[in-house]
Design a protein around this motif. Sequence first.
Motif, PDB file in Angstrom:
ATOM      1  N   LEU A  98       0.842  -1.199   0.000  1.00  0.00           N
ATOM      2  CA  LEU A  98       0.000   0.000   0.000  1.00  0.00           C
ATOM      3  C   LEU A  98       0.873   1.244   0.000  1.00  0.00           C
ATOM      4  N   ALA A  99       0.817   2.002  -1.062  1.00  0.00           N
ATOM      5  CA  ALA A  99       1.587   3.246  -1.145  1.00  0.00           C
ATOM      6  C   ALA A  99       0.970   4.335  -0.285  1.00  0.00           C
ATOM      7  N   ALA A 100      -0.236   4.119   0.188  1.00  0.00           N
ATOM      8  CA  ALA A 100      -0.880   5.047   1.121  1.00  0.00           C
ATOM      9  C   ALA A 100      -1.989   4.304   1.850  1.00  0.00           C
ATOM     10  N   LEU A 101      -2.154   4.625   3.127  1.00  0.00           N
ATOM     11  CA  LEU A 101      -3.285   4.140   3.901  1.00  0.00           C
ATOM     12  C   LEU A 101      -3.805   5.330   4.697  1.00  0.00           C
ATOM     13  N   ASP A 102      -4.630   6.132   4.047  1.00  0.00           N
ATOM     14  CA  ASP A 102      -5.202   7.300   4.697  1.00  0.00           C
ATOM     15  C   ASP A 102      -6.514   7.653   4.016  1.00  0.00           C
ATOM     16  N   GLU A 103      -7.103   8.770   4.409  1.00  0.00           N
ATOM     17  CA  GLU A 103      -8.433   9.118   3.894  1.00  0.00           C
ATOM     18  C   GLU A 103      -8.391   9.583   2.441  1.00  0.00           C
TER      19      GLU A 103
END
Length: 393
Positions: free
Chosen positions: A349-354
């Motif tokens: 996952l290159a990002a785990l945010d909103e």
Amino acid sequence: MTQPDPGLERWRLVLGAPAESACGGLGGAAAGQDQALDWLYGRDSDLERRGVRKGGNRPGGGRGDGDPDRSRERSGGNGPSMLTTVDWLDAVHRLFPKETIERLERDAVERYEIHDVVTDPKVLERVEPNPTLLRAVLRTKHLMNPEVLALARRIVEKVVEELIRKMATEVRKSFHGTRSRRPSRFKQARNFDFHTTIRSNLGHYRPEERKLYIEQPHFLSRTRRQLDQWQMILIVDQSGSMLGSVIHSAVTAACLWGLPGLKTHLIAFDTSVVDLTSDVTDPVELLMKVQLGGGTDIAQAVEYGAGLIENPRRSIVAVVTDFYEGGDPYRLVRTVKRMAEQGTHVLGLAALDEEANPSYDRDLAQRLADVGAHIGAMTPGELAAFVAERIGR
């Protein structure tokens, strides 16, 4: 006395002091807003290069050059008195709506790096906690003495509490069970069968009123599948660029912890690996322990996570990183390939945010995808849904 035109006042605020001859002066609250905006955006170092006078721009351009004395010189010494950070914060909260306050605070902390917004006790006592300030606290907590750190912790607690409240709802929806197509006698709104209800009540449509009367609503049954024991291993890059994902990973792990059929681990890494699983139930304490920055050895962290796997076909390993590897990329690819061949679900996952809007090393990400990893970006809710789907199969 002539009342100022609200439209012209708004344009004057947008365009700054050079527009005063065309739009007129400011009075009352508008003058206070202009002073507060000038305090922040007047420090933009790019304005002098472009020949813009102090007071000549707004967000996206800015004002001044960041030096109060030089700014006063350029404006002839007759501008408003300089504000302290505390004064500015009080004015902002008094004069602007909530959405604008959050934008101004974000620019103060992230664009102009005005650290006393989160390191000055007087400011911290007044500030309203929000995600921007949470990120600022985590970036600057090493600058804080114990008194300031205690005040800053209030921001962390408040924002994390709100994130957990919001995220826990998404997680519960994902793990609550799946709806079957069998009808149910239990009438609950979340199990309402919209399509069947409409079809079976079409005979009660009244064209003259353009209304459909529901005489017999229909509901679906919801069954909880028998869950086998699974492992969720979250491996999170704690470099500064991944701060948003670090925060959401901590909160996600806290929400997943204790769910039936799921054993959760949380690992943080830079050039070393720290197992934070024992702190998962207290995400505030966990985030206060995180040390941002440093190098990145993804391969070492993934190898550690692989060593925690008990049943490869009942395991999900989610590596949250921008894939800029400071260690051995060949070792990383080998480890991911081995896990995938054993039947482990590997997420990169290159990002785990909103926002789930990442910037990452696409070459290395593609190499990991080629050996069986699922590469992308997710919101915490999407990750919870992915985990729930795998567990419920």
